[in-house]
Design a protein around this motif. Structure first.
Motif, PDB file in Angstrom:
ATOM      1  N   LEU A 276     -46.458  82.884   7.429  1.00 55.34           N
ATOM      2  CA  LEU A 276     -45.709  81.662   7.690  1.00 55.34           C
ATOM      3  C   LEU A 276     -44.212  81.911   7.479  1.00 55.34           C
ATOM      4  CD1 LEU A 276     -45.697  78.733   8.471  1.00 55.34           C
ATOM      5  CD2 LEU A 276     -46.131  78.106   6.085  1.00 55.34           C
ATOM      6  N   ALA A 277     -43.894  82.639   6.411  1.00 61.25           N
ATOM      7  CA  ALA A 277     -42.483  82.962   6.153  1.00 61.25           C
ATOM      8  C   ALA A 277     -41.895  83.694   7.363  1.00 61.25           C
ATOM      9  CB  ALA A 277     -42.363  83.819   4.904  1.00 61.25           C
ATOM     10  N   PHE A 278     -42.657  84.644   7.873  1.00 63.38           N
ATOM     11  CA  PHE A 278     -42.176  85.394   9.039  1.00 63.38           C
ATOM     12  C   PHE A 278     -41.950  84.448  10.213  1.00 63.38           C
ATOM     13  CE2 PHE A 278     -42.677  87.602  13.011  1.00 63.38           C
ATOM     14  CZ  PHE A 278     -41.883  88.726  12.840  1.00 63.38           C
ATOM     15  N   ALA A 279     -42.931  83.576  10.425  1.00 61.06           N
ATOM     16  CA  ALA A 279     -42.846  82.663  11.580  1.00 61.06           C
ATOM     17  C   ALA A 279     -41.665  81.709  11.443  1.00 61.06           C
ATOM     18  CB  ALA A 279     -44.148  81.884  11.732  1.00 61.06           C
ATOM     19  N   LEU A 280     -41.422  81.235  10.214  1.00 54.39           N
ATOM     20  CA  LEU A 280     -40.306  80.303  10.015  1.00 54.39           C
ATOM     21  C   LEU A 280     -38.970  80.977  10.316  1.00 54.39           C
ATOM     22  CD1 LEU A 280     -41.409  78.456   6.733  1.00 54.39           C
ATOM     23  CD2 LEU A 280     -41.399  77.521   9.071  1.00 54.39           C
ATOM     24  N   ARG A 281     -38.809  82.172   9.782  1.00 54.77           N
ATOM     25  CA  ARG A 281     -37.557  82.897  10.034  1.00 54.77           C
ATOM     26  C   ARG A 281     -37.412  83.232  11.507  1.00 54.77           C
ATOM     27  NH1 ARG A 281     -34.372  84.784   5.734  1.00 54.77           N
ATOM     28  NH2 ARG A 281     -32.955  85.781   7.194  1.00 54.77           N
ATOM     29  N   GLU A 282     -38.496  83.614  12.106  1.00 59.77           N
ATOM     30  CA  GLU A 282     -38.442  83.956  13.525  1.00 59.77           C
ATOM     31  C   GLU A 282     -38.054  82.719  14.344  1.00 59.77           C
ATOM     32  OE1 GLU A 282     -41.235  86.514  16.425  1.00 59.77           O
ATOM     33  OE2 GLU A 282     -42.065  84.550  15.884  1.00 59.77           O
ATOM     34  N   ALA A 283     -38.656  81.594  13.964  1.00 59.96           N
ATOM     35  CA  ALA A 283     -38.358  80.361  14.701  1.00 59.96           C
ATOM     36  C   ALA A 283     -36.876  80.022  14.590  1.00 59.96           C
ATOM     37  CB  ALA A 283     -39.212  79.219  14.176  1.00 59.96           C
ATOM     38  N   ALA A 284     -36.336  80.171  13.384  1.00 59.85           N
ATOM     39  CA  ALA A 284     -34.915  79.876  13.184  1.00 59.85           C
ATOM     40  C   ALA A 284     -34.059  80.829  14.013  1.00 59.85           C
ATOM     41  CB  ALA A 284     -34.570  79.989  11.706  1.00 59.85           C
ATOM     42  N   THR A 285     -34.422  82.109  13.995  1.00 58.12           N
ATOM     43  CA  THR A 285     -33.654  83.101  14.740  1.00 58.12           C
ATOM     44  C   THR A 285     -33.706  82.817  16.238  1.00 58.12           C
ATOM     45  OG1 THR A 285     -34.404  84.644  13.056  1.00 58.12           O
ATOM     46  CG2 THR A 285     -33.296  85.588  14.954  1.00 58.12           C
ATOM     47  N   PHE A 286     -34.878  82.463  16.704  1.00 60.05           N
ATOM     48  CA  PHE A 286     -35.012  82.153  18.130  1.00 60.05           C
ATOM     49  C   PHE A 286     -34.199  80.916  18.487  1.00 60.05           C
ATOM     50  CE2 PHE A 286     -38.581  84.375  20.503  1.00 60.05           C
ATOM     51  CZ  PHE A 286     -38.514  85.513  19.725  1.00 60.05           C
ATOM     52  N   LEU A 287     -34.287  79.914  17.643  1.00 59.53           N
ATOM     53  CA  LEU A 287     -33.550  78.678  17.915  1.00 59.53           C
ATOM     54  C   LEU A 287     -32.054  78.975  18.040  1.00 59.53           C
ATOM     55  CD1 LEU A 287     -33.333  75.582  18.138  1.00 59.53           C
ATOM     56  CD2 LEU A 287     -33.282  75.474  15.639  1.00 59.53           C
ATOM     57  N   VAL A 288     -31.555  79.749  17.093  1.00 56.04           N
ATOM     58  CA  VAL A 288     -30.126  80.070  17.101  1.00 56.04           C
ATOM     59  C   VAL A 288     -29.775  80.893  18.340  1.00 56.04           C
ATOM     60  CG1 VAL A 288     -28.310  81.321  15.873  1.00 56.04           C
ATOM     61  CG2 VAL A 288     -29.927  79.900  14.599  1.00 56.04           C
ATOM     62  N   GLY A 289     -30.624  81.826  18.676  1.00 55.56           N
ATOM     63  CA  GLY A 289     -30.371  82.648  19.867  1.00 55.56           C
ATOM     64  C   GLY A 289     -30.342  81.815  21.140  1.00 55.56           C
ATOM     65  N   VAL A 290     -31.264  80.889  21.220  1.00 55.57           N
ATOM     66  CA  VAL A 290     -31.400  80.087  22.429  1.00 55.57           C
ATOM     67  C   VAL A 290     -30.222  79.131  22.609  1.00 55.57           C
ATOM     68  CG1 VAL A 290     -32.759  78.163  23.349  1.00 55.57           C
ATOM     69  CG2 VAL A 290     -33.892  80.291  22.695  1.00 55.57           C
ATOM     70  N   VAL A 291     -29.704  78.601  21.496  1.00 57.54           N
ATOM     71  CA  VAL A 291     -28.583  77.656  21.637  1.00 57.54           C
ATOM     72  C   VAL A 291     -27.226  78.367  21.633  1.00 57.54           C
ATOM     73  CG1 VAL A 291     -29.841  75.697  20.661  1.00 57.54           C
ATOM     74  CG2 VAL A 291     -28.400  77.125  19.156  1.00 57.54           C
ATOM     75  N   ALA A 292     -27.234  79.655  21.343  1.00 60.59           N
ATOM     76  CA  ALA A 292     -25.957  80.366  21.218  1.00 60.59           C
ATOM     77  C   ALA A 292     -25.051  80.235  22.452  1.00 60.59           C
ATOM     78  CB  ALA A 292     -26.196  81.838  20.880  1.00 60.59           C
ATOM     79  N   PRO A 293     -25.589  80.321  23.686  1.00 63.30           N
ATOM     80  CA  PRO A 293     -24.682  80.168  24.827  1.00 63.30           C
ATOM     81  C   PRO A 293     -24.083  78.769  24.912  1.00 63.30           C
ATOM     82  CG  PRO A 293     -26.752  81.192  25.501  1.00 63.30           C
ATOM     83  CD  PRO A 293     -26.950  80.685  24.106  1.00 63.30           C
ATOM     84  N   MET A 294     -24.764  77.786  24.370  1.00 63.15           N
ATOM     85  CA  MET A 294     -24.316  76.410  24.521  1.00 63.15           C
ATOM     86  C   MET A 294     -23.392  75.976  23.385  1.00 63.15           C
ATOM     87  SD  MET A 294     -27.894  74.840  25.774  1.00 63.15           S
ATOM     88  CE  MET A 294     -29.251  75.972  25.887  1.00 63.15           C
ATOM     89  N   VAL A 295     -23.785  76.310  22.156  1.00 61.04           N
ATOM     90  CA  VAL A 295     -22.969  75.945  20.992  1.00 61.04           C
ATOM     91  C   VAL A 295     -22.644  77.227  20.213  1.00 61.04           C
ATOM     92  CG1 VAL A 295     -23.627  73.524  20.760  1.00 61.04           C
ATOM     93  CG2 VAL A 295     -25.153  75.263  19.879  1.00 61.04           C
ATOM     94  N   PRO A 296     -21.735  78.018  20.760  1.00 55.51           N
ATOM     95  CA  PRO A 296     -21.545  79.380  20.240  1.00 55.51           C
ATOM     96  C   PRO A 296     -21.001  79.450  18.820  1.00 55.51           C
ATOM     97  CG  PRO A 296     -19.854  78.861  21.877  1.00 55.51           C
ATOM     98  CD  PRO A 296     -20.854  77.732  21.911  1.00 55.51           C
ATOM     99  N   HIS A 297     -20.167  78.471  18.437  1.00 56.15           N
ATOM    100  CA  HIS A 297     -19.596  78.532  17.085  1.00 56.15           C
ATOM    101  C   HIS A 297     -20.667  78.264  16.041  1.00 56.15           C
ATOM    102  CE1 HIS A 297     -16.616  77.018  20.012  1.00 56.15           C
ATOM    103  NE2 HIS A 297     -15.745  77.804  19.394  1.00 56.15           N
ATOM    104  N   LEU A 298     -21.422  77.203  16.256  1.00 60.68           N
ATOM    105  CA  LEU A 298     -22.519  76.864  15.361  1.00 60.68           C
ATOM    106  C   LEU A 298     -23.479  78.051  15.244  1.00 60.68           C
ATOM    107  CD1 LEU A 298     -24.303  74.745  13.790  1.00 60.68           C
ATOM    108  CD2 LEU A 298     -25.394  74.295  15.993  1.00 60.68           C
TER     109      LEU A 298
END
Ligand code: ANZ
Ligand code: ZN
Length: 872
Positions: free
Chosen positions: A759-781
């Motif tokens: 679960l720890a792995f999945a949570l971190r992965e989810a956060a990393t994916f979320l950040v990666g996916v929004v990076a083009p749209m909200v790059p500073h955040l």
């Protein structure tokens, strides 16, 4: 966790990006290229948030493609020549160059504020001599290659601005800036031979699969190909008194409706037709009539809306198929630049001819009968019939369909020989005319020509290029300051050495924007148009801009590149492989009690929620959302948004909710929603890091919850990638919202239970994916979150989340069904179906009903995603 502080974080990241030069693109980078470009702006002053949408969209694509491993070119420049700079110079008594460069400085800072990943090292301004000097070189190559020429032509003359206007600068018969009634004048002008390229420009449209159909259709209509017939009408003149002696023997017309030949009731010549001019020379009344026709603009739309006017010349022509003789008029709606400048009019089947015939009392003879209409009851008294049908009143054509009649007339006239040529000849015509590029203006690219009384127009020698604009000019009188300059235009002829004059016209600014995208391809400091660089980067993979440029800019650029190709300067033929036309940002308008416009920040709500003026409490009227524009003050400056919410919120807002091709309304509720969501992403990432503080290796097995979360995250990355490829930003945003809910639930559940390693792995992965996916749209955040996740480097340089195809597999499972411990069948259900749903689906199966013999089961045990046990 603390709130995300965009105001502090955004400038910090922008500085870091800038210092590390990460958006600087190199031509020797071996990765595959991707060129994304927004139509470059005119430096008109300050930008408002409404200007930002296309840059943000382009930026999302640029950042996404970088994450996908492309060498991305995303440049910016300025369409810096043009009339507004001169008008500003007149109003403010400054130099157009000063005004322009000051605006550029302001707008550059404003664009930087938006956090755009632009390669500023390639910035260009078209008013820079290094840019327009190359353009002069290209002009001379066009001239040498026969793609540019000079001729007298009728132009739209603005008597207040003292300049020639392009057709699209004439609005309702008036100059677009001055509002003065436009006149027609003859002037010697430089032209580009775009009409010769009509056919290839038309054919090329078929290859542009990633252009909106709408834009391709607009270009097709603009080029306006038509197939018709040239028909010679013999003049039947018993030389009447007052007629010049040497009149021509015939008049040639162009028609696309030869089938209506027996419905013809007159011939009409353009006021500029050579025969008209010949007749007018000895006919003052006709000369006056021609003069009257010169009032008003030259565009087709313009001429079509004018009241029809005619002058009866008294001449008659014979009908080529033995119909009655026809009178010859001069008519204001016949253009000299189209077809042959002469027509035959068939009032029963053409609106213009109908209006004309009604006015001048000419016969209106119907010859095309609509399908299923009785000839006895058919009348065109109320208006012409322009549709398909069957010919009648037409001798040899009677009973034929329109296409068959066209063919029969064409054949008949082709076979009728007069002199030694046929009377009729098939012809293809295009509406597209040659592109007049001369402007009697200072602030443009000088046309590199010297006029000599003996040698005519002579090109400025190569080693004297660029022909620079003089700086010391004055705008205290109307007209072109280059004309009045004491010394600039006085030069010696490069051929014979005698005293000569420079061309004082400058180029249409559409020339400047016809190749700037090729300039960006060369590294800064190198030749402005390098073949190798242009070939490396062009075509632009994704071009983004307003639909107002659907015709001219895009057509001119296509022509320009095709011509450069013929001159061996570039290898490609079509400059823009993908085109997207974005919608506008609209905003409510506000007026005070005296009807004055108010800025949004001047308006607030009172205790009862009514709009009032800040400070005074005076009531305010709210108007419907309209395109943001300075004149109505319904604009939002990017600085205010950046200060209050941060630009990431503005970016998110511009991408969310509305499909990008539609207009989107800017509201405070909308931007606040964006702000809340930005904070939510920040919190989700923070919470994930608290629950799963360390990066761990991927475990082998995953429990149901962690697996479900991983599936969602991988699906998100896969789907958003596809959305961005297709520029469906609003859909991408909706998916991120949905994922945030899933992620939030997973975090809540994890807080209650044990955070197992999977679960720890999945949570971190989810956060990393979320950040990666929004990076083009909200790059500073995204950068800020990347740090919280303890990731090395910048996310701006990181890769797109690596999607595991196994986790994208279909979202259904097949469950075996056991009855009293014996396997009896199976059922396919949604992976996330609840036990109750599975139970219901199982009970509905025939095989269960049979096995139970109609009795209810004692118990049903559902092990989610594994098995169903029925106890009978
Ligand atoms: C006779 C006729 C009968 C026409 C009829 C139309 C309808 P497109 O399709 O745009 O090519 N025309 C030709 N030259 C013109 C000019 N220089 N200025 C104004 N009008 C001109 O239009 C071709 C038609 O436009 C031609 O066919 C001609 O009128 C007119 F029932 O000929 B037609
Ligand atoms: Zn000379």
């Amino acid at each position: 966790t603390e709130r995300y502080n965009a105001r502090e974080a955004e400038p910090r990241w922008q500085k870091i990006w800038d210092e590390r030069g990460i958006y600087r693109t190199r031509n020797d980078d071996p990765r595959p290229k991707y060129y994304v470009l927004e139509m470059f702006p005119y430096p008109s002053g300050r930008i408002h948030i409404g200007h930002g949408r296309n840059y943000v969209m382009g930026d999302v694509v640029a950042r996404f493609k970088r994450m996908k491993g492309f060498n991305v070119l995303h440049p910016m420049g300025w369409d810096a020549f043009g009339l507004p700079a001169e008008n500003a110079a007149i109003e403010r008594r400054t130099h157009p160059g000063k005004w322009t460069y000051e605006n550029i400085a302001t707008m550059r800072e404003q664009l930087k504020l938006l956090g755009l990943s632009l390669d500023w090292s390639r910035e260009i301004a078209t008013c820079d001599p290094s840019y327009y000097g190359e353009q002069q070189r290209i002009f001379l190559e066009f001239l040498k290659g026969g793609f540019a020429y000079r001729r007298e032509s009728e132009v739209n003359w603005d008597p207040v601005d003292n300049t020639v206007l392009a057709n699209e600068q004439v609005i309702d018969g008036r100059g677009w800036r001055s509002g003065a009634l436009v006149e027609r004048r003859k002037l010697a002008q430089w032209f580009f031979r775009i009409s010769d390229a009509s056919e290839e420009l038309l054919a090329g449209l078929d290859t542009l699969e990633r252009w909106p159909d709408k834009v391709r259709l607009m270009q097709r209509n603009w080029i306006g190909r038509s197939e018709g017939l040239h028909v010679r009408f013999v003049l039947d003149h018993t030389p009447a008194e007052g007629l010049p002696e040497a009149l021509p023997a015939e008049i040639k017309v162009y028609t696309t409706r030869p089938d209506t030949l027996f419905g013809a009731s007159f011939l009409a010549l353009s006021p500029s037709h050579p025969l008209t001019e010949q007749l007018a020379a000895t006919n003052p009344a006709l000369a006056t009539f021609v003069e009257e026709c010169r009032r008003g603009g030259t565009s087709t739309a313009e001429i079509e809306t004018q009241e029809k006017m005619g002058y009866d010349t008294g001449l008659k022509v014979r009908h080529p198929l033995d119909g009655p003789d026809l009178p010859v008029y001069v008519a204001n709606f016949v253009l000299m630049e189209y077809g042959t400048g002469a027509i035959f009019g068939c009032p029963a089947h053409d609106q213009r001819d109908f209006d004309f015939a009604t006015k001048y009392d000419l016969p209106i003879t119907p010859v095309v009968l609509p399908p299923d209409v009785d000839p006895a009851s058919f009348s065109v008294a109320d208006g012409p019939y322009e549709g398909e049908g069957t010919l009648f009143n037409s001798r040899l054509l009677d009973g034929l369909t329109v296409p068959a009649a066209k063919e029969k007339v064409a054949l008949a006239l082709e076979n009728q020989i007069l002199g030694n040529a046929p009377v009729g000849e098939r012809a293809v015509n295009y509406r597209l005319r040659d592109w007049g590029i001369s402007r009697q203006r200072y602030w443009g690219c000088p046309i590199p020509i010297i006029h000599c009384d003996t040698c005519g127009p002579v090109p400025v020698p190569e080693d004297q290029l660029p022909v620079r604009l003089p700086d010391d000019v004055s705008f205290d009188q109307p007209g072109n300051p280059l004309d009045r300059h004491p010394s600039w235009k006085h030069v010696n002829c490069p051929q014979c050495g005698a005293g000569a004059r420079r061309e004082t016209d400058t180029m249409d600014t559409f020339v400047d924007s016809s190749w700037y995208f090729a300039r960006f391809a060369s590294e800064p400091g190198s030749d402005p148009l390098q073949k190798q660089a242009a070939d490396q980067w062009l075509p632009v993979d994704q071009y983004i801009g307003g639909v107002e440029h659907a015709i001219l800019h895009l057509l001119y650029s296509r022509f320009f590149i095709r011509t450069l190709n013929k001159l061996g300067r570039v290898s490609l033929k079509e400059p823009f492989a993908g085109l997207f036309t974005q919608g506008m940002i609209v905003h409510e308008t506000y007026k005070d009690t005296e009807g004055r416009w108010l800025f949004p920040e001047e308006v607030e709500r009172d205790g009862e929620g009514r709009p009032v003026k800040v400070g005074t409490g005076e009531p305010v009227t709210i108007g419907l959302p309209e395109k943001m524009s300075k004149s109505k003050k319904n604009v939002v400056p990017p600085e205010i948004v950046a200060d209050t919410y941060g630009v990431d919120c503005a970016r998110w807002f511009m991408l969310a909710d509305t499909p990008p091709e539609r207009d989107s309304e800017w509201t405070s509720a909308g931007i606040e929603g964006a702000w809340r969501f930005v904070q939510r992403i920040w919190r989700l990432v923070g919470d994930a890091v608290v629950l799963a503080p360390d990066e761990i290796d991927r475990p082998v097995d995953f429990g149901a919850e962690s697996l479900a979360l991983r599936r969602s995250a991988h699906k998100l990355a896969a789907q958003v990638a596809e959305d961005v490829e297709r520029l469906r930003f609003n859909v991408a945003v909706a998916r991120v919202h949905a994922f945030a809910n899933v992620f939030n639930d997973a975090l809540a559940a994890a807080r209650k239970g044990d955070v197992t390693p999977d679960l720890a792995f999945a949570l971190r992965e989810a956060a990393t994916f979320l950040v990666g996916v929004v990076a083009p749209m909200v790059p500073h955040l995204a950068e800020e979150c990347w740090q919280v996740l303890g990731r090395a480097g910048l996310i701006a340089e990181a890769a797109w989340p690596a999607v595991d195809p196994d986790l994208l597999a279909e979202d259904s499972v097949t469950l075996p069904i056991q009855i009293n411990g014996k396997r009896r069948g199976e059922i396919v259900v949604a992976r996330d179906a609840s036990p109750a749903e599975v139970e219901k689906a199982v009970l509905a199966l025939d095989l269960i009903a049979q096995a139970l013999d109609g009795r209810a089961p004692k118990r049903i045990i559902v092990v989610p995603q594994r098995i169903v046990n029925v106890v009978a």
